[in-house]
Design an enzyme around this catalytic site. Sequence first.
Site, PDB file in Angstrom:
ATOM      1  N   ASP A 147      17.757  -2.519   7.099  1.00  0.00           N
ATOM      2  CA  ASP A 147      17.469  -1.243   5.762  1.00  0.00           C
ATOM      3  C   ASP A 147      17.606  -0.554   5.613  1.00  0.00           C
ATOM      4  O   ASP A 147      16.375  -0.066   6.896  1.00  0.00           O
ATOM      5  CB  ASP A 147      15.936  -2.491   5.421  1.00  0.00           C
ATOM      6  CG  ASP A 147      15.678  -2.181   3.853  1.00  0.00           C
ATOM      7  OD1 ASP A 147      17.048  -2.242   2.958  1.00  0.00           O
ATOM      8  OD2 ASP A 147      13.935  -2.470   4.481  1.00  0.00           O
ATOM      9  N   ASP A 200      15.036   1.063   3.094  1.00  0.00           N
ATOM     10  CA  ASP A 200      13.720   1.750   2.079  1.00  0.00           C
ATOM     11  C   ASP A 200      12.343   1.429   2.958  1.00  0.00           C
ATOM     12  O   ASP A 200      11.890   0.233   3.336  1.00  0.00           O
ATOM     13  CB  ASP A 200      13.906   1.687   0.640  1.00  0.00           C
ATOM     14  CG  ASP A 200      15.016   2.531   0.301  1.00  0.00           C
ATOM     15  OD1 ASP A 200      14.968   3.773   0.658  1.00  0.00           O
ATOM     16  OD2 ASP A 200      14.458   1.910  -1.013  1.00  0.00           O
ATOM     17  N   ASP A 242      11.905  -3.903   6.375  1.00  0.00           N
ATOM     18  CA  ASP A 242      10.506  -4.059   6.265  1.00  0.00           C
ATOM     19  C   ASP A 242       9.683  -5.315   4.982  1.00  0.00           C
ATOM     20  O   ASP A 242       9.010  -5.689   3.995  1.00  0.00           O
ATOM     21  CB  ASP A 242       9.951  -3.130   4.752  1.00  0.00           C
ATOM     22  CG  ASP A 242      10.513  -3.175   3.216  1.00  0.00           C
ATOM     23  OD1 ASP A 242       9.125  -2.953   2.588  1.00  0.00           O
ATOM     24  OD2 ASP A 242      12.090  -3.245   3.294  1.00  0.00           O
TER      25      ASP A 242
END
Length: 274
Positions: A18, A20, A192
């Site tokens: 991922d 961001d 996250d």
Amino acid sequence: MLGLVENHSLPRTAAFFDLDKTVIAKSSTLTFSKSFYQGGLINRRAVLRTAYAQFVFLAGGADHDQMERMRSYLSALCRGWNVEQVKEIVAETLHDLIDPIIYDEAASLIEEHHTAGRDVVIVSTSGAEVVEPIGELLGADRVVATRMVVGDDGCFTGEVEYYAYGPTKAEAVKELAQSEGYDLDRCYAYSDSATDVPMLEAVGHPFAVNPDRALRREALTRAWPILDFHRPVRLKQRIPAPPRPALVAAAAVGAAAATAGLVWFASRRRATAG
């Protein structure tokens, strides 16, 4: 560490990241809001709104409902934007905006996976016009990102062609595994957000990075490793570890140079003595 160099007689493997708050410390899309304002694409009110959205995103992550509202807002916001202008703005400001917020720990992981012979794939909900240049900056092999519909006039229509989010990310990972021959049981994934649980479930080595509360609970329940990335650093300021083959080559060259030097020194001494 991440294990030995891949055995190339086995199926290929990859590491899926991922973007961001996993590889970079902020939202990639929202980070460009000031640049889009300076380029005349958005007004001051939109800049303030995206700044607030960035704050919410950083403060506690964004759950499913917040992500849907953000998607709807950004889709409407970019309606009518010229795609080539967007690409030019991103290219001109990429290093100033993104380079300083790349996690050192993430950059090191990307290097380690490449050294081990694995492909690196960025899988992000942000738009392709933003994610693809970032992927290139990071040295990623492939990028999966949201794609907007572009009209005949070369401008965004405000409609979404492909939304890389939640289960869709997992589907993309599985499709890549099929087309590229990845063995998912030996692949890695990092995120996250709890919205990426389907992607994390798809691989044999899932990692929660700076996890939001929901993902932290999930990771603890499933005994997934939890990583803490907290050192943003400019790529040019890092001293990356050279690939292992390069280390071996450097050692061999150094040894050869040292041997040649000793031979030369010995011959000079004999010549002087004679």
